[in-house]
Design a protein around this motif. Structure first.
Motif, PDB file in Angstrom:
ATOM      1  N   THR A  16       0.884  -1.136  -0.019  1.00 54.75           N
ATOM      2  CA  THR A  16       0.023  -0.021  -0.136  1.00 54.75           C
ATOM      3  C   THR A  16       0.929   1.375   0.004  1.00 54.75           C
ATOM      4  N   GLY A  17       1.962   1.388   0.992  1.00 53.24           N
ATOM      5  CA  GLY A  17       2.549   2.525   1.061  1.00 53.24           C
ATOM      6  C   GLY A  17       3.538   2.637  -0.136  1.00 53.24           C
ATOM      7  N   HIS A  18       3.559   1.686  -1.361  1.00 52.00           N
ATOM      8  CA  HIS A  18       4.169   2.139  -2.486  1.00 52.00           C
ATOM      9  C   HIS A  18       3.354   2.172  -3.607  1.00 52.00           C
ATOM     10  N   GLY A 265       0.245   2.262  10.278  1.00 48.69           N
ATOM     11  CA  GLY A 265       0.535   1.916   8.916  1.00 48.69           C
ATOM     12  C   GLY A 265      -0.109   0.419   8.406  1.00 48.69           C
ATOM     13  N   SER A 266       0.258  -0.053   7.324  1.00 48.71           N
ATOM     14  CA  SER A 266      -0.195  -1.031   6.720  1.00 48.71           C
ATOM     15  C   SER A 266       0.215  -2.271   7.007  1.00 48.71           C
ATOM     16  N   GLN A 267       1.434  -2.332   7.584  1.00 54.06           N
ATOM     17  CA  GLN A 267       2.213  -3.377   7.806  1.00 54.06           C
ATOM     18  C   GLN A 267       2.699  -4.025   9.121  1.00 54.06           C
ATOM     19  N   VAL A 268       2.901  -2.740  10.037  1.00 49.87           N
ATOM     20  CA  VAL A 268       3.293  -2.915  11.455  1.00 49.87           C
ATOM     21  C   VAL A 268       2.414  -4.045  12.265  1.00 49.87           C
ATOM     22  N   TRP A 324      -9.048  -1.327   9.348  1.00 45.35           N
ATOM     23  CA  TRP A 324      -8.600  -0.063   8.657  1.00 45.35           C
ATOM     24  C   TRP A 324      -9.560   0.969   8.809  1.00 45.35           C
ATOM     25  N   VAL A 325      -8.779   2.368   9.151  1.00 47.97           N
ATOM     26  CA  VAL A 325      -9.506   3.512   9.205  1.00 47.97           C
ATOM     27  C   VAL A 325      -8.943   4.595   8.152  1.00 47.97           C
ATOM     28  N   GLN A 326      -9.846   5.619   7.964  1.00 47.19           N
ATOM     29  CA  GLN A 326      -9.603   6.684   6.976  1.00 47.19           C
ATOM     30  C   GLN A 326      -8.703   7.655   7.661  1.00 47.19           C
ATOM     31  N   PHE A 345       6.696   6.791   5.331  1.00 46.85           N
ATOM     32  CA  PHE A 345       6.810   7.841   4.461  1.00 46.85           C
ATOM     33  C   PHE A 345       5.511   8.428   4.369  1.00 46.85           C
ATOM     34  N   GLY A 346       4.650   7.708   3.911  1.00 46.41           N
ATOM     35  CA  GLY A 346       3.191   8.303   3.827  1.00 46.41           C
ATOM     36  C   GLY A 346       2.746   9.100   5.029  1.00 46.41           C
ATOM     37  N   SER A 347       2.700   8.357   5.925  1.00 49.20           N
ATOM     38  CA  SER A 347       2.227   9.007   7.181  1.00 49.20           C
ATOM     39  C   SER A 347       2.902  10.192   7.733  1.00 49.20           C
ATOM     40  N   MET A 348       4.280  10.151   7.184  1.00 52.05           N
ATOM     41  CA  MET A 348       5.197  11.231   7.677  1.00 52.05           C
ATOM     42  C   MET A 348       4.731  12.617   7.017  1.00 52.05           C
ATOM     43  N   TRP A 349       4.310  12.565   5.656  1.00 56.05           N
ATOM     44  CA  TRP A 349       3.633  13.593   4.969  1.00 56.05           C
ATOM     45  C   TRP A 349       2.517  14.030   5.470  1.00 56.05           C
ATOM     46  N   GLU A 350       1.800  13.098   5.782  1.00 56.76           N
ATOM     47  CA  GLU A 350       0.275  13.238   6.355  1.00 56.76           C
ATOM     48  C   GLU A 350       0.466  14.028   7.666  1.00 56.76           C
ATOM     49  N   SER A 351       1.221  13.543   8.330  1.00 59.57           N
ATOM     50  CA  SER A 351       1.245  13.907   9.776  1.00 59.57           C
ATOM     51  C   SER A 351       1.702  15.716   9.698  1.00 59.57           C
ATOM     52  N   GLY A 365      13.614   0.398  10.162  1.00 56.41           N
ATOM     53  CA  GLY A 365      14.720   1.433   9.957  1.00 56.41           C
ATOM     54  C   GLY A 365      14.370   2.585   9.093  1.00 56.41           C
ATOM     55  N   ASP A 366      13.688   2.443   8.002  1.00 57.75           N
ATOM     56  CA  ASP A 366      13.250   3.722   7.282  1.00 57.75           C
ATOM     57  C   ASP A 366      12.358   4.596   8.281  1.00 57.75           C
ATOM     58  N   GLN A 367      11.675   4.147   9.043  1.00 57.98           N
ATOM     59  CA  GLN A 367      10.724   4.861   9.830  1.00 57.98           C
ATOM     60  C   GLN A 367      11.695   5.570  11.091  1.00 57.98           C
ATOM     61  N   VAL A 368      12.676   5.116  11.256  1.00 54.86           N
ATOM     62  CA  VAL A 368      13.309   5.689  12.314  1.00 54.86           C
ATOM     63  C   VAL A 368      14.197   6.902  11.755  1.00 54.86           C
TER      64      VAL A 368
HETATM   65  O1  LIG Z   1      -5.642   2.340   9.292  1.00 52.96           O
HETATM   66  C1  LIG Z   1      -5.006   2.762   8.285  1.00 52.96           C
HETATM   67  C2  LIG Z   1      -3.626   2.619   8.100  1.00 52.96           C
HETATM   68  C3  LIG Z   1      -2.945   3.518   7.154  1.00 52.96           C
HETATM   69  N1  LIG Z   1      -3.754   4.127   6.152  1.00 52.96           N
HETATM   70  C4  LIG Z   1      -2.925   4.780   5.066  1.00 52.96           C
HETATM   71  O2  LIG Z   1      -1.999   3.946   4.547  1.00 52.96           O
HETATM   72  C5  LIG Z   1      -0.895   4.794   4.231  1.00 52.96           C
HETATM   73  C6  LIG Z   1       0.100   4.023   5.030  1.00 52.96           C
HETATM   74  O3  LIG Z   1       1.505   4.320   4.348  1.00 52.96           O
HETATM   75  P1  LIG Z   1       2.610   4.585   5.145  1.00 52.96           P
HETATM   76  O4  LIG Z   1       2.648   5.652   6.192  1.00 52.96           O
HETATM   77  O5  LIG Z   1       3.903   5.167   4.237  1.00 52.96           O
HETATM   78  O6  LIG Z   1       2.729   3.411   5.982  1.00 52.96           O
HETATM   79  P2  LIG Z   1       3.049   1.799   5.498  1.00 52.96           P
HETATM   80  O7  LIG Z   1       2.270   1.280   4.422  1.00 52.96           O
HETATM   81  O8  LIG Z   1       3.101   1.122   6.872  1.00 52.96           O
HETATM   82  O9  LIG Z   1       4.686   1.979   5.330  1.00 52.96           O
HETATM   83  C7  LIG Z   1       5.491   1.046   4.285  1.00 52.96           C
HETATM   84  O10 LIG Z   1       5.796   1.932   3.334  1.00 52.96           O
HETATM   85  C8  LIG Z   1       6.309   3.130   3.584  1.00 52.96           C
HETATM   86  C9  LIG Z   1       6.908   3.848   2.326  1.00 52.96           C
HETATM   87  O11 LIG Z   1       5.841   4.540   1.923  1.00 52.96           O
HETATM   88  C10 LIG Z   1       7.615   2.949   4.462  1.00 52.96           C
HETATM   89  O12 LIG Z   1       8.074   3.868   4.770  1.00 52.96           O
HETATM   90  C11 LIG Z   1       7.322   2.000   5.674  1.00 52.96           C
HETATM   91  O13 LIG Z   1       8.485   1.575   6.185  1.00 52.96           O
HETATM   92  C12 LIG Z   1       6.579   0.620   5.085  1.00 52.96           C
HETATM   93  O14 LIG Z   1       6.248  -0.084   6.330  1.00 52.96           O
HETATM   94  C13 LIG Z   1      -0.871   6.258   4.828  1.00 52.96           C
HETATM   95  O15 LIG Z   1      -1.498   6.952   3.507  1.00 52.96           O
HETATM   96  C14 LIG Z   1      -2.150   6.046   5.699  1.00 52.96           C
HETATM   97  O16 LIG Z   1      -3.118   7.188   5.684  1.00 52.96           O
HETATM   98  C15 LIG Z   1      -5.036   4.159   6.249  1.00 52.96           C
HETATM   99  O17 LIG Z   1      -5.555   5.170   5.609  1.00 52.96           O
HETATM  100  N2  LIG Z   1      -5.397   3.621   7.407  1.00 52.96           N
END
Ligand SMILES: O=c1ccn([C@@H]2O[C@H](COP(=O)(O)OP(=O)(O)O[C@H]3O[C@H](CO)[C@@H](O)[C@H](O)[C@H]3O)[C@@H](O)[C@H]2O)c(=O)[nH]1
Length: 453
Positions: A16-18, A265-268, A324-326, A345-351, A365-368
């Motif tokens: 998802t994050g990609h 996020g989507s993986q942890v 999953w939440v929005q 990285f996605g959440s970083m921009w959103e925050s 690692g990349d999140q650190v």
């Molecule tokens: O309940 C949830 C969880 C996530 N999101 C969205 O999903 C995206 C998640 O992206 P990201 O914050 O980048 O997290 P991950 O998908 O967990 O991250 C993977 O991909 C990232 C690259 O984008 C890397 O930085 C991370 O290490 C890797 O785990 C974001 O847009 C969130 O808003 C939701 O909308 N609802």
């Protein structure tokens, strides 16, 4: 809108994050009249379809993800498996090469965008096409991967920061990534990334010079090729989708800026003891809270993993949700005042775009590195303290949250002030359009073979 129109084939990593940032960029290209064929696993179609704002210009094509030993039958995306199985899914992606070649033959793109499919430049060469390695993690992550093997905490020669680094106490992040299987799956992640960086025609990064310029220069120098920046490429706010009624109702019961929202996020997937500590830490803050995380390892539901007596104690002010939440819509709800994030990285921009106080509890690692960028360089957030083993306690989580949430806290005021400044910078419409316009021009040059010094 002028100039050469081109057709891009995009083949992002099955996560998802990609896939989402690739699609956000596809929308920007499509908006300017370019066309995109977007390759993705079948299962991801449903999740991503609604992000496609230009269905005439962006066409999805699904690939069949072959089964590989060690993965549950039917696995197609990274969010279905623990991170320790990532290399197996990557080897499944390698087995799609024939399918990709068939699509290239059928749609005849001008360019191919990829990230982890390190063999794409070979495919492209056979067809006389140019490739773009699109980096959707931070430039600092890539910079730190270029000179691996050094001592943790010590910047390699020429590395542009003494703060955005993994330190000794971050060694746990490497353990989390260690594969648990013994099957030979080809190159590891580091090899894939470096091969992709070296063999692509250009490197593009989803970042902004204002935030990571020094890291981008470092990569350009190290890889001896052009690094293009797309800017943060935020999605357009989706006006057709509103926050689910249950969350509107729940959040509206609280004061403005009072709720602590946590998502990882989507993986942890946390270990059960760390999950419970997270819940107890949120309880300890005394604030209303909403935690949206996956059930911890070994539990099939959130309920069965919650600490003893937790639900009764936090009833009416705290909720732990396993689905999953929005996230962006929750962050923009007026009642939400603090975001506890893993800093993907996605959440970083959103925050950064939100006006919540930011508390970071990275897991990989990349999140650190993203965390250090935000907390130590930009000083817009605080990081939850960890012990040497990587463990964070309920007290350290609670302290971090309260350090920015308590009225009149000096640290809280400082990060709020810095965050406001950076939000205004990254959210200014001129910044985004400037990056995208320059990026598209560079792609036009790449396709037409024009060179500029
Ligand atoms: O309940 C949830 C969880 C996530 N999101 C969205 O999903 C995206 C998640 O992206 P990201 O914050 O980048 O997290 P991950 O998908 O967990 O991250 C993977 O991909 C990232 C690259 O984008 C890397 O930085 C991370 O290490 C890797 O785990 C974001 O847009 C969130 O808003 C939701 O909308 N609802």
């Amino acid at each position: 809108m002028g100039g050469l129109k081109f057709h891009v084939l995009m083949y992002p990593w099955f996560a998802t994050g990609h896939m989402t940032p690739f699609l956000f960029l596809a929308n920007k290209l499509a908006e300017k009249g370019h066309t995109v064929t977007f390759l993705l696993p079948k299962k991801s179609l449903k999740q991503l379809e609604h992000f496609n704002l230009f269905p005439h210009n962006i066409v999805f094509r699904s690939v069949t993800v072959p089964h590989v030993d060690g993965l549950p039958v039917g696995t197609e995306t990274a969010s279905e498996i623990p991170v320790t199985s990532t290399d197996l899914l990557m080897s499944a992606m390698d087995l799609t090469r024939d399918q990709v070649e068939a699509v290239v033959r059928a749609v005849e793109p001008d360019l191919i965008f990829f990230d982890f499919a390190h063999w794409i430049p070979e495919v492209a060469r056979d067809f006389g096409l140019k490739t773009v390695k699109y980096v959707v993690v931070s430039a600092s992550t890539i910079a730190s991967m270029l000179v691996p093997g050094g001592e943790l905490g010590v910047p390699p020669p020429g590395y542009p920061s003494s703060k955005v680094l993994l330190r000794k106490q971050d060694a746990y992040t490497m353990k989390k990534l260690e594969p648990t299987n013994t099957i030979d799956v080809g190159p590891n992640l580091l090899e894939r990334v470096t091969t992709s960086l070296m063999n692509s025609d250009v490197i593009a990064i989803r970042t902004a010079r204002e935030i990571e310029g020094n890291f981008c220069d470092y990569i350009e120098k190290h890889c001896r090729k052009k690094v293009l920046l797309t800017g943060p490429v935020f999605p357009e706010p989706d006006k057709t989708r509103e926050l689910e009624e249950r969350w509107v109702k729940w959040l509206s019961g609280y004061e403005p800026d009072s709720v602590v929202f946590c998502a990882l996020g989507s993986q942890v997937i946390l270990e059960k003891d760390q999950f419970q500590e997270l819940c107890l830490g949120m309880e300890l803050t005394g604030s209303p809270f909403l935690v949206a995380v996956k059930p911890p390892r070994g539990s099939s539901t959130i309920q069965e993993a919650l600490p003893e007596g937790f639900e009764e104690r936090v009833k009416g002010r705290g909720l732990v949700w396993g689905g999953w939440v929005q996230q962006p819509l929750i962050l923009s709800h007026p009642s939400v005042g603090c975001f506890v994030s893993h800093c993907g990285f996605g959440s970083m921009w959103e925050s950064l775009l939100s006006d919540c106080q930011i508390v970071l509890v990275p897991q990989l690692g990349d999140q650190v590195l993203n965390t250090r960028l935000l907390s130590d360089e930009l000083k817009v957030s605080v990081e939850v303290a960890r012990e040497e083993t990587g463990w964070f306690s309920k007290e350290s989580l609670c302290d971090a949250v309260n350090s920015v949430m308590k009225r009149d806290s000096e640290l809280g005021n400082l990060v709020r002030k810095n965050h406001t400044k950076w939000r205004e910078t990254v959210a200014s419409p001129g910044l985004m359009t400037g990056y995208v316009d320059a990026f598209v021009e560079s792609l036009q040059d790449l396709v037409s073979g024009t060179t500029h010094d």
